[in-house]
Enzyme design. Structure first.
Site, PDB file in Angstrom:
ATOM      1  N   GLU A   1       9.630   1.017  10.889  1.00  0.00           N
ATOM      2  CA  GLU A   1      10.628   2.088  10.702  1.00  0.00           C
ATOM      3  C   GLU A   1       9.883   3.385  10.965  1.00  0.00           C
ATOM      4  O   GLU A   1       9.028   3.769  10.163  1.00  0.00           O
ATOM      5  CB  GLU A   1      11.167   2.110   9.274  1.00  0.00           C
ATOM      6  CG  GLU A   1      11.922   0.881   8.828  1.00  0.00           C
ATOM      7  CD  GLU A   1      13.255   0.698   9.509  1.00  0.00           C
ATOM      8  OE1 GLU A   1      13.663   1.578  10.292  1.00  0.00           O
ATOM      9  OE2 GLU A   1      13.881  -0.341   9.259  1.00  0.00           O
TER      10      GLU A   1
ATOM     11  N   LYS B   1       0.859  -1.191   0.000  1.00  0.00           N
ATOM     12  CA  LYS B   1       0.000   0.000   0.000  1.00  0.00           C
ATOM     13  C   LYS B   1       0.895   1.242   0.000  1.00  0.00           C
ATOM     14  O   LYS B   1       1.501   1.571   1.019  1.00  0.00           O
ATOM     15  CB  LYS B   1      -0.895   0.034   1.243  1.00  0.00           C
ATOM     16  CG  LYS B   1      -1.982   1.109   1.084  1.00  0.00           C
ATOM     17  CD  LYS B   1      -2.410   1.739   2.389  1.00  0.00           C
ATOM     18  CE  LYS B   1      -1.613   2.948   2.779  1.00  0.00           C
ATOM     19  NZ  LYS B   1      -1.764   4.134   1.927  1.00  0.00           N
TER      20      LYS B   1
ATOM     21  N   GLU C   1       9.980  15.758  15.969  1.00  0.00           N
ATOM     22  CA  GLU C   1      10.361  15.553  14.576  1.00  0.00           C
ATOM     23  C   GLU C   1       9.574  16.545  13.713  1.00  0.00           C
ATOM     24  O   GLU C   1       8.347  16.546  13.743  1.00  0.00           O
ATOM     25  CB  GLU C   1      10.033  14.127  14.143  1.00  0.00           C
ATOM     26  CG  GLU C   1      10.464  13.849  12.724  1.00  0.00           C
ATOM     27  CD  GLU C   1      10.206  12.415  12.278  1.00  0.00           C
ATOM     28  OE1 GLU C   1       9.139  11.877  12.610  1.00  0.00           O
ATOM     29  OE2 GLU C   1      11.071  11.861  11.592  1.00  0.00           O
TER      30      GLU C   1
ATOM     31  N   CYS D   1      13.328  10.486   7.650  1.00  0.00           N
ATOM     32  CA  CYS D   1      13.364  10.007   9.040  1.00  0.00           C
ATOM     33  C   CYS D   1      14.789  10.060   9.596  1.00  0.00           C
ATOM     34  O   CYS D   1      14.979  10.113  10.796  1.00  0.00           O
ATOM     35  CB  CYS D   1      12.776   8.605   9.138  1.00  0.00           C
ATOM     36  SG  CYS D   1      13.461   7.472   7.933  1.00  0.00           S
TER      37      CYS D   1
HETATM   38  P1  NDP Z   1       1.703   8.040   8.512  1.00  0.00           P
HETATM   39  O1  NDP Z   1       2.309   7.216   9.580  1.00  0.00           O
HETATM   40  O2  NDP Z   1       0.391   8.664   8.745  1.00  0.00           O
HETATM   41  O3  NDP Z   1       1.553   7.165   7.144  1.00  0.00           O
HETATM   42  C1  NDP Z   1       2.480   6.195   6.696  1.00  0.00           C
HETATM   43  C2  NDP Z   1       1.725   5.123   5.910  1.00  0.00           C
HETATM   44  O4  NDP Z   1       0.801   4.441   6.785  1.00  0.00           O
HETATM   45  C3  NDP Z   1       0.854   5.692   4.789  1.00  0.00           C
HETATM   46  O5  NDP Z   1       0.830   4.776   3.706  1.00  0.00           O
HETATM   47  C4  NDP Z   1      -0.496   5.786   5.464  1.00  0.00           C
HETATM   48  O6  NDP Z   1      -1.584   5.822   4.574  1.00  0.00           O
HETATM   49  C5  NDP Z   1      -0.506   4.503   6.274  1.00  0.00           C
HETATM   50  N1  NDP Z   1      -1.475   4.506   7.366  1.00  0.00           N
HETATM   51  C6  NDP Z   1      -2.033   5.570   8.000  1.00  0.00           C
HETATM   52  N2  NDP Z   1      -2.913   5.154   8.935  1.00  0.00           N
HETATM   53  C7  NDP Z   1      -2.918   3.800   8.895  1.00  0.00           C
HETATM   54  C8  NDP Z   1      -3.604   2.797   9.621  1.00  0.00           C
HETATM   55  N3  NDP Z   1      -4.483   3.087  10.580  1.00  0.00           N
HETATM   56  N4  NDP Z   1      -3.366   1.509   9.330  1.00  0.00           N
HETATM   57  C9  NDP Z   1      -2.479   1.180   8.369  1.00  0.00           C
HETATM   58  N5  NDP Z   1      -1.808   2.088   7.647  1.00  0.00           N
HETATM   59  C10 NDP Z   1      -2.000   3.389   7.911  1.00  0.00           C
HETATM   60  O7  NDP Z   1       2.744   9.101   8.102  1.00  0.00           O
HETATM   61  P2  NDP Z   1       2.455  10.393   7.244  1.00  0.00           P
HETATM   62  O8  NDP Z   1       2.725   9.997   5.864  1.00  0.00           O
HETATM   63  O9  NDP Z   1       1.159  11.035   7.489  1.00  0.00           O
HETATM   64  O10 NDP Z   1       3.543  11.358   7.867  1.00  0.00           O
HETATM   65  C11 NDP Z   1       3.338  11.931   9.144  1.00  0.00           C
HETATM   66  C12 NDP Z   1       4.592  11.879   9.929  1.00  0.00           C
HETATM   67  O11 NDP Z   1       5.149  10.557   9.918  1.00  0.00           O
HETATM   68  C13 NDP Z   1       5.710  12.708   9.366  1.00  0.00           C
HETATM   69  O12 NDP Z   1       5.582  14.052   9.700  1.00  0.00           O
HETATM   70  C14 NDP Z   1       6.904  12.025  10.005  1.00  0.00           C
HETATM   71  O13 NDP Z   1       7.030  12.444  11.323  1.00  0.00           O
HETATM   72  C15 NDP Z   1       6.538  10.592   9.998  1.00  0.00           C
HETATM   73  N6  NDP Z   1       7.071   9.829   8.876  1.00  0.00           N
HETATM   74  C16 NDP Z   1       8.169   9.078   9.069  1.00  0.00           C
HETATM   75  C17 NDP Z   1       8.706   8.387   8.012  1.00  0.00           C
HETATM   76  C18 NDP Z   1       9.897   7.567   8.133  1.00  0.00           C
HETATM   77  O14 NDP Z   1      10.512   7.262   7.106  1.00  0.00           O
HETATM   78  N7  NDP Z   1      10.271   7.133   9.311  1.00  0.00           N
HETATM   79  C19 NDP Z   1       8.112   8.436   6.690  1.00  0.00           C
HETATM   80  C20 NDP Z   1       6.909   9.231   6.597  1.00  0.00           C
HETATM   81  C21 NDP Z   1       6.428   9.876   7.682  1.00  0.00           C
HETATM   82  P3  NDP Z   1      -2.141   7.214   3.979  1.00  0.00           P
HETATM   83  O15 NDP Z   1      -1.599   7.239   2.654  1.00  0.00           O
HETATM   84  O16 NDP Z   1      -3.616   7.146   4.017  1.00  0.00           O
HETATM   85  O17 NDP Z   1      -1.629   8.322   4.864  1.00  0.00           O
END
Ligand code: NDP
Length: 453
Positions: free
Chosen positions: A229, A154, A356, A263
């Site tokens: 991660e 996904k 962050e 990240c």
């Molecule tokens: P999220 O944790 O919201 O999303 C990451 C992925 O998880 C997306 O594909 C999202 O789908 C999916 N997701 C969201 N809710 C659920 C759920 N209940 N069950 C299963 N999957 C789910 O991160 P964001 O993209 O919104 O980013 C927000 C914050 O996350 C950033 O500001 C940063 O702090 C952190 N982040 C960290 C990353 C890393 O590499 N460690 C990468 C990205 C973000 P959808 O597309 O609907 O949002």
């Protein structure tokens, strides 16, 4: 069926409509994956390896297309996007060596012999964030396919285009139908279903610590395998005996790479107090020299943020009275632009220092000695990345051992290499991706006792 409009973050213009998968479609994809995985695990290891290599070659042949797609969808500078497509190729190629090397052990035991097998865990749900759509997809995908698992991926709702194209290339390469499926859609629908469906045996999630926690709770209901991660708030520690010119010249790239949406961003620069003024004098031109602009231009180093909402989130860390020491530039007009921004001095309880930000904002804080530098680096719930700049090998080793984080670089701003394990301490995650052992995370060890009488 609902659709989502993909917006180009550099122009705010629509790129394409993408159909969102439903929970029912997710169930159907999982059922297809279960059947496909039964056949995939039976494919001879040499043939699995060959298919992965062909997949890698096709990705390589589509570097221009994939990078242009990523630039339009995510706003990544095209040079960076080409590197990201290359990373998919390299990771597939690296793990194509694994199927033929997945041997078990034989253990002599009283009354017979015990042999172990590494069995694929089954169907893997791969949940990918928007910040690095291609590399993060490949880090879970390649070792899972190599292990004999099927993958339902996904992508993030905001950035599905390259994952969808890579899914088509997998089919073109001959990876059988159902072994790798890409389901664009919402996290709360598709992602949640992957977590809840009992036939998905492992979740690989990259994203926020908050959603990671929810996913861990969901996986606990099924005792489902899980790799996380999550976020980071990493330190770039600069000692007085370091090559200050290099430390300052590279510090912007350790935090403003991908517009800080990383990240591993080293978003807290800690500098030994005796060289703080000199370091700041060197950092200012380095920050102002970061080339921010049209991501389709070859010379661009930093593009826009992913969305208007995310720009608002980042800007909230820099209110009007924020201690902005200096800033880089950013284009005016359409696009979710935000300039590289350096904050100093910052109180230790300021949210810019503790949370962050996931944007191009960095704090600079002085420390007095090695012990204080380590304590400051560790004073965070996260532990993903970090850098240490020093001329002393002994200090480099002592500080590296003292900092509670999964990935460190000494006298370098590099962070992720696919040959080495990647993952976090504390609330930055669980488990490791990449490196030579990653395939093991997609297998279960089975022991079989064979009686000798
Ligand atoms: P999220 O944790 O919201 O999303 C990451 C992925 O998880 C997306 O594909 C999202 O789908 C999916 N997701 C969201 N809710 C659920 C759920 N209940 N069950 C299963 N999957 C789910 O991160 P964001 O993209 O919104 O980013 C927000 C914050 O996350 C950033 O500001 C940063 O702090 C952190 N982040 C960290 C990353 C890393 O590499 N460690 C990468 C990205 C973000 P959808 O597309 O609907 O949002």
């Amino acid at each position: 069926m609902t659709t989502h409009t993909i917006i180009n973050p550099a122009t705010e213009l629509p790129v394409r409509q993408v159909e969102q998968s439903t929970a029912e479609q997710t169930d159907e994809a999982i059922e297809r994956a279960v059947k496909a995985q039964q056949r995939w695990r039976e494919v001879a290891p040499g043939d699995r390896a060959r298919l992965l290599r062909r997949f890698a070659e096709l990705v390589d042949g589509h570097t221009d297309e994939l990078s242009a797609l990523e630039t339009a969808n995510s706003g990544h500078p095209v040079g960076a996007a080409r590197w990201e497509a290359g990373q998919v190729r390299d990771v597939l190629m690296y793990y194509s060596a694994a199927p033929e090397r997945m041997s078990g052990r034989q253990i002599p035991v009283p009354g017979g012999l015990d042999v172990t097998f590494k069995e694929p865990v089954g169907v893997v749900g791969l949940i990918v964030p928007w910040n690095f759509p291609m590399p993060i997809l490949s880090w879970g995908l390649a070792p899972a396919l190599a292990a004999g698992c099927a993958v339902v991926a996904k992508p993030a709702e905001l950035t599905p285009l390259t994952a969808m194209r890579i899914g088509e290339l997998a089919l073109e390469a001959g990876i059988p139908e159902g072994v790798f499926q890409v389901l664009p859609g919402k996290g709360a629908v598709v992602g949640q279903r992957l977590v809840d469906h009992p036939a998905v045996r492992k979740i690989v999630f990259t994203g926020s610590t908050e959603v990671g926690r929810q996913i861990m709770t969901g996986c606990a209901r099924h005792v489902k395998r899980l790799t996380l991660e999550l976020g980071g708030k990493s330190a770039n520690i600069v000692f007085a005996d370091a090559d200050l010119d290099r430390a300052a010249a590279t510090a912007p790239y350790a935090v403003f790479d991908n517009a800080g949406q990383d990240c591993c961003a080293r978003s807290r620069i800690l500098v030994e107090a005796s060289v703080l003024d000199r370091f700041m004098a060197l950092l200012e031109p380095a920050v102002q020299g970061v080339r921010v602009g049209d991501p389709a231009a070859a010379e661009t180093e930093m593009g826009p943020l992913i969305s208007a909402a995310h720009r608002e989130h980042v800007a909230a860390y820099v209110p009007d009275d924020a201690p902005v020491a200096f800033r880089g530039s950013a284009p005016q007009g359409a696009g979710f632009w935000y300039p590289p921004t350096v904050l100093a001095p910052v109180p230790a309880d300021s949210i810019a220092y503790t949370e962050e930000i996931f944007g191009p904002v960095v704090t600079v804080t002085p420390f007095t000695d090695e012990a204080e530098a380590i304590a400051m680096a560790n004073d965070t719930p996260y532990g993903l990345s970090g850098s240490i700049w020093t001329g002393s090998v002994g200090r480099a080793i002592r500080v590296a051992r003292g900092v509670e984080t999964g990935n460190l670089s000494v006298n370098s701003h590099s962070s992720v290499r696919y040959w080495t394990p990647f993952g976090g301490f504390k609330q930055s995650g669980l488990g490791r991706e990449l490196g030579p052992d990653a395939v093991d995370a997609f297998t279960e060890v089975k022991n079989v006792f064979i009686a000798n009488n």
